[in-house]
Design an enzyme around this catalytic site. Sequence first.
Site, PDB file in Angstrom:
ATOM      1  CE1 TYR A   1      -3.870  -0.931  -5.513  1.00  0.00           C
ATOM      2  CE2 TYR A   1      -4.690  -3.149  -5.062  1.00  0.00           C
ATOM      3  CZ  TYR A   1      -4.287  -1.909  -4.620  1.00  0.00           C
ATOM      4  OH  TYR A   1      -4.278  -1.642  -3.276  1.00  0.00           O
TER       5      TYR A   1
ATOM      6  CE1 TYR B   1      -3.531  -0.085   4.913  1.00  0.00           C
ATOM      7  CE2 TYR B   1      -1.974  -0.359   6.696  1.00  0.00           C
ATOM      8  CZ  TYR B   1      -2.327  -0.528   5.379  1.00  0.00           C
ATOM      9  OH  TYR B   1      -1.463  -1.151   4.528  1.00  0.00           O
TER      10      TYR B   1
ATOM     11  CE  LYS C   1      -3.871   0.739  -1.087  1.00  0.00           C
ATOM     12  NZ  LYS C   1      -4.588   0.406   0.152  1.00  0.00           N
TER      13      LYS C   1
ATOM     14  CB  SER D   1      -0.906   0.033   1.230  1.00  0.00           C
ATOM     15  OG  SER D   1      -2.124  -0.582   0.940  1.00  0.00           O
TER      16      SER D   1
ATOM     17  CB  VAL E   1      -0.268  -5.700   4.220  1.00  0.00           C
ATOM     18  CG1 VAL E   1      -1.547  -5.027   4.675  1.00  0.00           C
ATOM     19  CG2 VAL E   1      -0.284  -5.978   2.738  1.00  0.00           C
TER      20      VAL E   1
HETATM   21  N1  GLU Z   1      -2.024  -5.371  -2.266  1.00  0.00           N
HETATM   22  C1  GLU Z   1      -2.684  -5.084  -1.061  1.00  0.00           C
HETATM   23  C2  GLU Z   1      -4.185  -5.023  -1.282  1.00  0.00           C
HETATM   24  O1  GLU Z   1      -4.647  -4.270  -2.091  1.00  0.00           O
HETATM   25  C3  GLU Z   1      -2.176  -3.848  -0.455  1.00  0.00           C
HETATM   26  C4  GLU Z   1      -2.781  -3.688   0.853  1.00  0.00           C
HETATM   27  C5  GLU Z   1      -1.965  -2.911   1.826  1.00  0.00           C
HETATM   28  O2  GLU Z   1      -0.726  -2.877   1.811  1.00  0.00           O
HETATM   29  O3  GLU Z   1      -2.653  -2.313   2.668  1.00  0.00           O
HETATM   30  O4  GLU Z   1      -4.906  -5.751  -0.653  1.00  0.00           O
END
Ligand code: GLU
Length: 418
Positions: free
Chosen positions: A190, A242, A67, A64, A260
Site C-alpha cells: 500500500y 479528509y 485511493k 492519498s 499529504v
Molecule cells: N501514505 C499515506 C498514509 O497512508 C497517505 C496518506 C495521505 O495522503 O493522506 O499514511
Amino acid sequence: MRSPLPDYLTEVAEACSATKGGEPASYIPELAKVDPDRFGIALATIDGEVYAVGDAEHEFTIQSISKAFVYGLAVRDHGLEQVLAKIDVEPSGEPFDELSLDASGRPRNPMINAGAITAHTLVGEPDTAPHERVERIIRLLSDLAGRELSVDEDVWRSEVATADRNLAIAHMLRSHGILTDSAEEVVSAYSRQCAVLVTARDLALMAATLANSGVQPVTGKQVFTGAQVRHVMSVMLTCGMYDSAGDWVSSVGIPAKSGVGGGIIGALAGQAGLATFAPPLDAHGNSVRGVETFGRLSRDTGMHLMKVEPPARSVIQSTRVVQRGGESMRIYYLSGTIGFSGAEFVARRLSQDPPEHHAVVLDLTGVHSVTDVGRRMLLETARRLRLDGHEVYLVDTDDVIPDADPGDGRRLPLLADQ
Ligand code: GLU
C-alpha cells in the site's frame, strides 16, 4: 490569438501564492524534505488540452490521491456490490488514519486509510501476490496519466519505516477478518501505491479521465466505465477531503481528493480535470494553497456542482409562424442542451399553451445535445401532439435526435432549416 487560459492560470497562481501557512507533512520523514514554496496548477479539458503553470511538471508522490483510483480499480475488478460488502461509503468525519470501523464492521469509506488499505487488497484476484497488485495499480495510474509512472523508492522506504499507524490499522482489519494477508506485506505494498511519482499535469489528466466518463482524453483509452466513474466521484465528493469534506463541498463544490504529498485533484463531469501541487498542509492534511486555488477556480469558472445554468427557461429561444405550401406552421426554436428539465419545459409549454396550427415544427438547429431522458420526453411530447391531431416535424441538421420515432411507428418527418 494567444489563448487566455495560461495567462489566467498564472494570475491565479500569483494571487494564491500570497496565501501562507501550513507545513509539509513530516510524519513520513522523506516528505518533509520538499521545498515548501513549490506551487503548480494544471487544468486538463475533456478533449485533452492541458494548461499547466508554475511547478506543474515537478514530480511528487501521489499519496492519498491514489485511493480514489485504486478504489475504482477494486470496483472494476470485483463489481460494486462485492466492494460495498467490504467498504462502506459514509463520510467518517474522522482523521484519515483513524483506527475505526462502522457498526457493521466495515471501514467507513475508501478514502480513509482503513478503507483504502482494504480497497488495495481487493485489486486483482484473491490469490494475487502483493507485488503483482502493486504492478496492476501502477499500470492503472499510468493509463490514467497517459505515461509510464514509477515509485519514489526513498519515500516508500521512509513510509514503511514509520508505518506503525497503518500497521495498526491492518492488524485491526485482520482481526475483523477483512484482511487475510500479512499486515506487513499489505502495508508495504500500500505504501508503494502511495509513493508513485506524479506531476500536477499527470493528476489533471487523471482527473480529466474521470470528468470524461472514464476515457483518458489524450490516449482515448477507456479506463473506467461511466457507472464506475460516477460512483468514484460521488465518494470523492462526500469523503475526498479528509475530515473537511462538508466545508469543501459548500465552498468549492468539485469532487476532489487530496494527498499529504501536497497534491489535490478535482473533476467535474463533462467539464475538466484540475490539479494543484503545493506542499504545506492545513490541520486537516489538505494543501493550504491548493484549497485556496480550488476555491478561486470554482468561483471564477462557475465549476461548482450546485451551480447549474437553468437550461429550462431558455430552451425555447423563440417561436414564429411560417407559410409553407399554403399551410401555416408554428415553429419552436429550441437551444442548448436538453435534459429532463429542458424537455419538461417544452412539454409544459406545448400542453399549457397548445399550438393553434395544425403543423408544429421543433427546430433543433440551436441544440447541442439531447440527453436520453430529454429525447424520450421530446418524442413523447411529439406523439401526444399527433394524438391531438397535429402534424409534427423536426429540423435536425446535426442529427441530435437520430431515428426520431415517437413510438407510434412513424418517424417524425424532417424539414430543411426554416
Ligand atoms: N501514505 C499515506 C498514509 O497512508 C497517505 C496518506 C495521505 O495522503 O493522506 O499514511
